[in-house]
Write a protein that holds these residues in place. Structure first.
Motif, short mmCIF file in Angstrom:
data_model
loop_
_atom_site.label_atom_id
_atom_site.label_comp_id
_atom_site.label_asym_id
_atom_site.label_seq_id
_atom_site.Cartn_x
_atom_site.Cartn_y
_atom_site.Cartn_z
N LEU B 60 0.81 -1.22 0.00
CA LEU B 60 0.00 0.00 0.00
C LEU B 60 0.84 1.27 0.00
O LEU B 60 0.31 2.37 0.04
CB LEU B 60 -0.96 -0.01 1.20
N THR B 61 2.14 1.09 -0.05
CA THR B 61 3.00 2.26 -0.23
C THR B 61 2.70 2.89 -1.59
O THR B 61 2.74 4.10 -1.75
CB THR B 61 4.48 1.83 -0.16
N CYS B 62 2.39 2.04 -2.55
CA CYS B 62 2.12 2.55 -3.91
C CYS B 62 0.67 2.33 -4.36
O CYS B 62 0.13 3.13 -5.11
CB CYS B 62 3.04 1.87 -4.92
N HIS B 63 0.08 1.22 -3.95
CA HIS B 63 -1.30 0.94 -4.35
C HIS B 63 -2.27 1.47 -3.30
O HIS B 63 -1.87 1.76 -2.18
CB HIS B 63 -1.51 -0.58 -4.48
N ARG B 76 0.77 5.81 -7.31
CA ARG B 76 2.00 5.30 -7.95
C ARG B 76 1.73 3.97 -8.64
O ARG B 76 2.45 3.58 -9.55
CB ARG B 76 3.09 5.14 -6.90
#
Lengths: 553, 266
Positions: B60-63, B76
């Motif tokens: 979940l850093t990107c999604h 991202r």
């Protein structure tokens, strides 16, 4: 045995302290010679004794500081070898040859330092060039020492030259890993900033402790010079930081995102608050400094507007992109309003405008007390360029916000070029303009309020704390890896502590560092008083001697 | 003593930093614990473990999984909300996206994801199965058990390899093998060989048709494989099976698309 425990404190904390303290002293002993050499060179070329004395006084801090650098370095090395033997076994296996070369350069550096310091008075006059060369060699050896150590630290973050089993295929590949050069450049410049602010603090303590007006004038000027160098070099740090971040991202996008938008994003919120305080303190010092120049009143009325721009700019800078408190809470969502400010484009615009305002503050300081006739067009051009530059930076920021990522990155580079271009061009134009200046009020050195010196001392504490915090962030981005993706940290302390705990450690390290640095200052003071050269002070205007070139700092 | 008094303002400022750092959310990070997932677990149970893994391993850093958030240009990586019911979200496709994310990059995003079975996420095969079930549960139903999905070719890749490289130009023999595998050449011709029921795969008109459809050549070809009825070449009926795109792995699909589109751009 992969790990050993250290009673009460824990292995990680012991290594953390040793590494940070060593890094801080190493930065100090690298920065001060660089700073001293530049000042000495300026004094040599302009034939102004005060610069030579200042450089000599700074160098006096070095021998005791070297001792502490060696002690903390040995402490760090011993604690790493005893508490993390497997990790050190791996690192010595990879970097063995560089670890043999490292002490040789350290010895060369030490020899150069002792010759540089003890031959100061003997190598004056016609022999000055030999002394300057000695200073240059001292800086070259010191820089090589730093570059070697940086290769180890950067390899841990972005290993190169090794296969998936961690076997080194090429030593040069391991040294010249992706983040090596960005780290070299960032540390080189940051060290100068660091050293300059610490020297300013030294001057501030001496100023506050002086009763003699001549001494006060000298230390006021020394603090001003240090602060100016610190601020000037700080201009480059955000961009070098972005370069480092860019290469981290190139190595592993996930690592880059972890740093700026993931679990470590709150560290950058703290960083923004700390840098904001730092810039405000530096600006406060500059604005108070205007009071020592008669005729500076028209410039002072701009201070509230500048303050407002700085505060708004920092508010944008400190806005995080994502605000997750815990991994469990994270959904990857963004705040509907604030996330817009948390993007790169507004942050770049804010930082660039802050730097432009600080530069204008400096221009005001430079112009205060000087009157120029017949340079109205040049003056108009200077202000036109500054305003145009500001509008262009803002425009690029707004456009970049809506532009695709690839274009946005290109535009941020243009923003930097615009800023540097405006600063460079207008600085040259202003220097030309000031050649025709008539001095209506020389700086009354030594007449600055005491609170300005508190700002200088605070700046030194802030930069040390900031360096400690960012050192933690750079290390923490590896998460549970000693060497990213190759050597996992399986010790009981693997993982990241709570942010508060990291801040507590940083504060403890900062206080220990200053306690030791206080001893360095005391040794320097007790090693003999410097013959203070004449500096213009209250009621003692600076006398311009024949053959003395004015140096516009 | 006077020196200590002069230091008080600096110490007060450090105190403020310390207070602020302890006042903001206290983010911590623990190294991921390997889950022991038994082969007997139901897809629903696996999905529950998958949710934990998605949150703990940094996905979940990107999604994002918030409906409407992180849409194209802002997030991202693609939004996970509703991913379980998207046409391409077959278990095999999702597994391949975890093992080799660069094989198929969703339009509008950049190829930045490291393989989920390599460091730093380092999902085991069972954990990857759990994550696939969790993704299927977002709008759909988890349906795979441990053993149903293909295994990753390599459980732990080097960090450099963890960053997927851009797809290389595929070899003609490799592409021909893929086309034969799915029976494409029974109806289409390539290089003058093959059937004539459907349009030739290397005819020059494809570039014009893509332009008319406002798609890149690669996107047009991809679309024609995944949804054959979307754009019909003039003079040819809509008789191509609709499930060819689903049968192909994402890598096979991209190999074919790249080969054909590169050939047309020469």
């Amino acid at each position: 045995m992969p790990y050993r425990d250290f009673p009460l404190l824990g292995s990680r904390n012991v290594v953390w302290m040793g590494a940070e303290l060593h890094l801080m002293f190493a930065a100090f002993v690298l920065a001060v010679p660089l700073f001293a050499l530049v000042i000495e060179f300026m004094g040599w070329r302009s034939k102004q004794e005060r610069y030579d004395r200042l450089a000599h006084e700074l160098t006096r801090l070095l021998p005791p500081a070297y001792t502490f650098t060696a002690i903390t370095g040995a402490f760090m090395g011993f604690s790493l070898f005893t508490l993390y033997p497997q990790f050190m076994n791996y690192m010595t296996g990879v970097f063995g040859p560089t670890m043999w070369v490292y002490p040789l350069f350290f010895i060369l550096e030490s020899l150069s330092l002792y010759f540089y310091y003890y031959m100061w008075d003997r190598l004056q006059g016609d022999k000055k060039w030999i002394h300057v060369l000695l200073g240059l060699s001292l800086n070259i050896w010191g820089t090589i020492v730093m570059f070697i150590a940086n290769s180890w630290a950067s390899f841990m973050m972005s290993p190169g030259g090794a296969n998936s089993a961690g076997e080194v295929q090429s030593l040069w590949g391991a040294i010249s890993n992706l983040t090596w050069w960005p780290l070299n450049l960032h540390r080189l410049v940051a060290n100068v900033t660091f050293g300059a602010f610490l020297c300013s603090a030294y001057a501030a303590y001496r100023y506050l402790g002086s009763k003699d007006s001549k001494e006060k004038a000298y230390y006021d000027w020394m603090g001003y010079t240090g602060n100016l160098v610190g601020l000037f070099t700080m201009l480059f740090l955000p961009f070098l930081g972005y370069y480092l971040g860019f290469e981290i991202y190139s190595f592993s996008p996930q690592m880059g995102v972890t740093l700026m938008g993931g679990v470590l994003s709150w560290v950058f919120v703290i960083q923004a608050v700390v840098i904001a305080t730092m810039f405000l303190a530096a600006a406060y010092y500059s604005w108070l400094g205007l009071s020592r120049i008669p005729g500076s009143e028209p410039y002072r009325r701009w201070v509230p507007a500048f303050n407002a721009i700085l505060i708004v700019g920092f508010a944008v800078w400190s806005t995080p992109h994502t605000m997750a408190a815990t991994p469990e809470e994270a959904t990857g969502g963004f705040h509907p309003v604030l996330s817009s400010l948390g993007l790169m484009a507004p942050k770049m615009a804010a930082v660039s405008l802050i730097l432009l305002v600080l530069y204008v503050s400096y221009l005001f300081y430079r112009r205060a007390g000087k009157k120029v006739k017949g340079a109205g067009v040049l003056n108009g051009l200077i202000w036109g360029l500054i305003i145009l530059g500001g509008v262009a930076i803002l425009g690029l920021g707004v456009h970049g916000f809506f532009a695709p990522a690839a274009l946005r990155i290109k535009e941020s580079i243009i923003q930097i070029l615009v800023l540097l271009g405006v600063i460079l061009t207008t600085f040259i134009m202003d220097t030309m303009r000031l050649r025709k200046a008539r001095i209506i009020g020389s700086p009354a050195w030594g007449a600055v309020p005491r609170r300005s010196q508190y700002a200088l001392i605070a700046l030194a504490f802030i930069i040390v704390w900031l360096m400690g915090l960012m050192g933690y962030a750079r290390s923490a981005v590896r998460l549970n890896w000693h060497v990213s993706g190759i050597l996992e940290d399986t010790s009981p302390q693997a993982g990241l502590p709570a942010l508060g705990q990291a801040a507590n450690m940083t504060t403890i390290i900062t206080l220990i560092f200053f306690a030791l640095l206080g001893l360095v200052f005391l040794f320097a003071i007790y090693s003999g008083r410097e013959k203070v050269p004449a500096i213009s002070g209250p009621g003692i205007p600076h006398q311009h001697k024949e053959g003395e070139d004015e140096v516009h700092l | 003593m006077k020196y200590i008094y002069s230091t008080v303002p600096a110490l007060v400022i450090l105190g403020i930093f310390l207070w602020f750092s302890n006042w903001i959310p206290q983010t911590t990070w623990e190294p991921p614990k390997k889950l022991q997932l038994s082969a007997d677990l139901s897809p629903a149970d696996l999905a529950r473990f998958g949710e934990t893994l998605v949150k703990e391993r940094g996905c979940l850093t990107c999604h994002t999984i918030e409906e409407g958030a992180g849409e194209r240009g802002r997030g991202r990586g693609p939004n996970f909300a509703g991913i379980g019911v998207r046409p391409r979200s077959t278990p095999k496709y999702l597994a391949e996206s975890l093992y080799d994310p660069g094989a198929f990059v969703v339009e509008g995003y950049v190829n930045i994801m490291p393989s989920a079975v390599a460091p730093p996420a380092r999902l085991s095969y069972e954990e990857a199965t759990a994550v696939v079930n969790y993704l299927l549960s977002l709008g759909g139903r988890p349906s795979v058990k441990v053993g149903d999905l293909p295994r990753p070719a390599q459980q732990a890749a080097a960090p450099a390899a963890a960053i997927p490289a851009a797809p290389q130009a595929p070899a003609p023999a490799e592409v021909k093998a893929i086309l034969n595998k799915y029976g494409c050449l029974a109806c289409h011709a390539l290089g003058g060989e093959g059937g004539k029921v459907g349009p030739a795969l290397d005819r020059r008109e494809i570039a014009d048709e893509a332009k008319e459809s406002k798609l890149s050549v690669a996107d047009y070809i991809r679309q024609s494989i995944v949804a054959p009825g979307a754009y019909l070449a003039q003079g040819f009926p809509n008789i191509m099976p609709a499930d060819i795109g689903d049968k192909m792995t994402a890598r096979e699909l991209e190999q074919v698309v790249k080969y054909l589109s590169d050939g047309l751009s020469k």
